[in-house]
Design a protein around this motif. Structure first.
Motif, PDB file in Angstrom:
ATOM      1  N   SER A 182      43.797  17.234  20.540  1.00 35.92           N
ATOM      2  CA  SER A 182      43.113  15.971  20.267  1.00 35.92           C
ATOM      3  C   SER A 182      42.355  15.480  21.494  1.00 35.92           C
ATOM      4  N   LEU A 183      42.993  15.571  22.650  1.00 35.95           N
ATOM      5  CA  LEU A 183      42.330  15.163  23.884  1.00 35.95           C
ATOM      6  C   LEU A 183      41.078  15.990  24.143  1.00 35.95           C
ATOM      7  N   PHE A 184      41.163  17.293  23.909  1.00 35.01           N
ATOM      8  CA  PHE A 184      40.006  18.169  24.113  1.00 35.01           C
ATOM      9  C   PHE A 184      38.883  17.826  23.128  1.00 35.01           C
ATOM     10  N   LEU A 185      39.240  17.620  21.871  1.00 36.13           N
ATOM     11  CA  LEU A 185      38.232  17.291  20.857  1.00 36.13           C
ATOM     12  C   LEU A 185      37.488  16.000  21.206  1.00 36.13           C
ATOM     13  N   TYR A 186      38.244  14.965  21.528  1.00 38.69           N
ATOM     14  CA  TYR A 186      37.618  13.676  21.811  1.00 38.69           C
ATOM     15  C   TYR A 186      36.961  13.652  23.196  1.00 38.69           C
ATOM     16  N   THR A 187      37.446  14.484  24.111  1.00 39.58           N
ATOM     17  CA  THR A 187      36.787  14.596  25.411  1.00 39.58           C
ATOM     18  C   THR A 187      35.409  15.234  25.261  1.00 39.58           C
ATOM     19  N   ILE A 188      35.309  16.241  24.410  1.00 38.83           N
ATOM     20  CA  ILE A 188      34.009  16.869  24.138  1.00 38.83           C
ATOM     21  C   ILE A 188      33.023  15.830  23.601  1.00 38.83           C
ATOM     22  N   VAL A 189      33.496  14.997  22.681  1.00 37.84           N
ATOM     23  CA  VAL A 189      32.642  13.935  22.141  1.00 37.84           C
ATOM     24  C   VAL A 189      32.245  12.973  23.267  1.00 37.84           C
ATOM     25  N   GLY A 190      33.209  12.608  24.108  1.00 37.12           N
ATOM     26  CA  GLY A 190      32.924  11.693  25.206  1.00 37.12           C
ATOM     27  C   GLY A 190      31.927  12.257  26.207  1.00 37.12           C
ATOM     28  N   LEU A 191      32.047  13.562  26.506  1.00 36.37           N
ATOM     29  CA  LEU A 191      31.148  14.194  27.473  1.00 36.37           C
ATOM     30  C   LEU A 191      29.707  14.250  26.980  1.00 36.37           C
ATOM     31  N   LEU A 192      29.531  14.148  25.679  1.00 35.50           N
ATOM     32  CA  LEU A 192      28.168  14.125  25.133  1.00 35.50           C
ATOM     33  C   LEU A 192      27.388  12.911  25.632  1.00 35.50           C
ATOM     34  N   SER A 193      28.110  11.885  26.115  1.00 31.69           N
ATOM     35  CA  SER A 193      27.439  10.679  26.594  1.00 31.69           C
ATOM     36  C   SER A 193      26.610  10.938  27.846  1.00 31.69           C
ATOM     37  N   PHE A 194      26.812  12.082  28.495  1.00 29.92           N
ATOM     38  CA  PHE A 194      25.956  12.452  29.627  1.00 29.92           C
ATOM     39  C   PHE A 194      24.556  12.841  29.158  1.00 29.92           C
ATOM     40  N   TRP A 195      24.448  13.180  27.857  1.00 32.10           N
ATOM     41  CA  TRP A 195      23.154  13.571  27.307  1.00 32.10           C
ATOM     42  C   TRP A 195      22.687  12.608  26.209  1.00 32.10           C
ATOM     43  N   ILE A 196      23.655  11.973  25.532  1.00 32.79           N
ATOM     44  CA  ILE A 196      23.335  11.032  24.452  1.00 32.79           C
ATOM     45  C   ILE A 196      23.800   9.645  24.888  1.00 32.79           C
ATOM     46  N   GLU A 197      22.931   8.670  24.818  1.00 33.35           N
ATOM     47  CA  GLU A 197      23.275   7.342  25.296  1.00 33.35           C
ATOM     48  C   GLU A 197      24.413   6.718  24.494  1.00 33.35           C
ATOM     49  N   ASP A 198      24.401   6.901  23.177  1.00 31.76           N
ATOM     50  CA  ASP A 198      25.426   6.310  22.311  1.00 31.76           C
ATOM     51  C   ASP A 198      26.082   7.424  21.502  1.00 31.76           C
ATOM     52  N   ILE A 199      27.356   7.688  21.784  1.00 31.76           N
ATOM     53  CA  ILE A 199      28.063   8.782  21.101  1.00 31.76           C
ATOM     54  C   ILE A 199      28.774   8.314  19.843  1.00 31.76           C
ATOM     55  N   ASN A 200      28.688   7.027  19.529  1.00 27.47           N
ATOM     56  CA  ASN A 200      29.451   6.474  18.399  1.00 27.47           C
ATOM     57  C   ASN A 200      29.216   7.201  17.077  1.00 27.47           C
ATOM     58  N   PRO A 201      27.968   7.559  16.715  1.00 24.04           N
ATOM     59  CA  PRO A 201      27.777   8.302  15.455  1.00 24.04           C
ATOM     60  C   PRO A 201      28.538   9.628  15.428  1.00 24.04           C
ATOM     61  N   VAL A 202      28.521  10.358  16.556  1.00 22.03           N
ATOM     62  CA  VAL A 202      29.268  11.621  16.632  1.00 22.03           C
ATOM     63  C   VAL A 202      30.764  11.345  16.566  1.00 22.03           C
ATOM     64  N   PHE A 203      31.184  10.317  17.276  1.00 16.72           N
ATOM     65  CA  PHE A 203      32.599   9.937  17.277  1.00 16.72           C
ATOM     66  C   PHE A 203      33.086   9.627  15.869  1.00 16.72           C
ATOM     67  N   TRP A 204      32.312   8.859  15.116  1.00 16.45           N
ATOM     68  CA  TRP A 204      32.713   8.488  13.757  1.00 16.45           C
ATOM     69  C   TRP A 204      32.855   9.718  12.869  1.00 16.45           C
ATOM     70  N   ILE A 205      31.925  10.667  12.996  1.00 12.85           N
ATOM     71  CA  ILE A 205      31.982  11.882  12.177  1.00 12.85           C
ATOM     72  C   ILE A 205      33.237  12.690  12.496  1.00 12.85           C
ATOM     73  N   VAL A 206      33.469  12.916  13.790  1.00 14.96           N
ATOM     74  CA  VAL A 206      34.642  13.695  14.222  1.00 14.96           C
ATOM     75  C   VAL A 206      35.931  12.972  13.846  1.00 14.96           C
ATOM     76  N   ASP A 207      35.970  11.679  14.093  1.00 12.66           N
ATOM     77  CA  ASP A 207      37.185  10.895  13.847  1.00 12.66           C
ATOM     78  C   ASP A 207      37.539  10.863  12.362  1.00 12.66           C
ATOM     79  N   LYS A 208      36.535  10.658  11.513  1.00 12.77           N
ATOM     80  CA  LYS A 208      36.811  10.613  10.069  1.00 12.77           C
ATOM     81  C   LYS A 208      37.184  11.993   9.533  1.00 12.77           C
ATOM     82  N   THR A 209      36.603  13.035  10.110  1.00 14.49           N
ATOM     83  CA  THR A 209      36.963  14.396   9.698  1.00 14.49           C
ATOM     84  C   THR A 209      38.424  14.685  10.022  1.00 14.49           C
ATOM     85  N   ILE A 210      38.848  14.293  11.222  1.00 18.30           N
ATOM     86  CA  ILE A 210      40.248  14.471  11.623  1.00 18.30           C
ATOM     87  C   ILE A 210      41.161  13.643  10.726  1.00 18.30           C
ATOM     88  N   MET A 211      40.735  12.431  10.404  1.00 16.39           N
ATOM     89  CA  MET A 211      41.535  11.550   9.553  1.00 16.39           C
ATOM     90  C   MET A 211      41.742  12.173   8.171  1.00 16.39           C
TER      91      MET A 211
END
Length: 266
Positions: free
Chosen positions: A160-189
């Motif tokens: 889980s830490l690795f999955l969400y860390t990958i999403v977080g690291l995208l913020s170095f290239w994407i200003e707002d990672i929330n859309p990616v976060f929502w997709i990953v988070d809901k998929t895991i849910m």
């Protein structure tokens, strides 16, 4: 040795803070009662309407599976994505990069420490309550249950830490990672068995949950079922495979992120 001292200090500091200011514990307790409690009542009624059995599963197994998902979620490992994004947006990441510590190690242990107190207290109290209210499945009394539960829990936390860390690291290239976060988070849910127990999944959905990293991060919900006695080693193997693969992804993304900070930040 320095890493161990830092980890111990982070965990001690955060646990003491949570004990001193129990606001998070109160919020997490209300959250698990509101979501998990109401869901269990709903499923109890649905099982009652179906003579106590759905897809060959009784309410007892489904209830514990759902509880394990919500108990695991109290750790709030998912929040690491937004914490990394916040560090990047505020520029705090450049300060942390200059420190003689591993940024990712610091951030991961901080996330574990911020949720561990609420997780332990709520899980212990809820386990006792569930045992008295609905009872204990026979699968949770066999010898291999506790050791394999601990193993799959630890592997699930790392994954889980690795999955969400990958999403977080995208913020170095994407200003707002929330859309990616929502997709990953809901998929895991969905694949983790939060609102629909895995025993109810259609075959194609069950296979996705079994072989994808999203479902593998929540294998703790599989431990209560009878199939766990025969396929636990296979599921742990799947978790380890994704841990190695996503660990490499995290490593290479972080190396690229450090280069980006060096170029843009000087």
């Amino acid at each position: 040795m320095k890493e161990i001292r830092l980890t111990t200090k982070i965990l001690k500091t955060l646990v003491k803070d949570r004990i001193q200011y129990p606001d998070r514990l109160f919020v997490d307790t209300i959250g698990i009662i509101a979501r998990c409690g109401i869901l269990l009542i709903l499923y109890w009624y649905v099982f009652k309407l179906n003579n106590g059995v759905i897809n060959g599963t009784t309410f007892l197994f489904a209830a514990w599976s759902i509880f394990f998902y919500f108990s695991f979620s109290v750790l709030r490992l998912r929040d690491i994505s937004r914490e990394i994004m916040k560090d990047v947006q505020t520029g705090n990441v450049e300060v942390l990069f200059s420190k003689p510590i591993s940024y990712l190690s610091y951030r991961m242990w901080w996330q574990v420490g911020s949720g561990i107190y609420s997780f332990v207290v709520i899980t212990l109290l809820t386990v006792v309550a569930l045992i008295f209210i609905i009872g204990l499945p026979p699968t949770m009394t066999i010898g291999i249950f506790i050791p394999t539960l601990i193993l799959t829990f630890l592997c699930g936390a790392i994954l889980s830490l690795f999955l969400y860390t990958i999403v977080g690291l995208l913020s170095f290239w994407i200003e707002d990672i929330n859309p990616v976060f929502w997709i990953v988070d809901k998929t895991i849910m969905i694949l983790g068995g939060s609102y629909l127990p895995i025993a109810f999944f259609p075959e194609f959905m069950f296979k996705i949950a079994l072989w994808s990293p999203f479902g593998a991060s929540q294998f703790v919900t599989h431990t209560v079922y009878e199939t766990w006695q025969t396929n636990w080693y296979q599921l742990l193997g799947i978790q380890l495979f994704w841990i190695v693969l996503l660990g490499l992804v995290v490593y290479f993304m972080f190396e690229k992120a450090k280069q980006k900070v060096s170029v843009n930040g000087g």
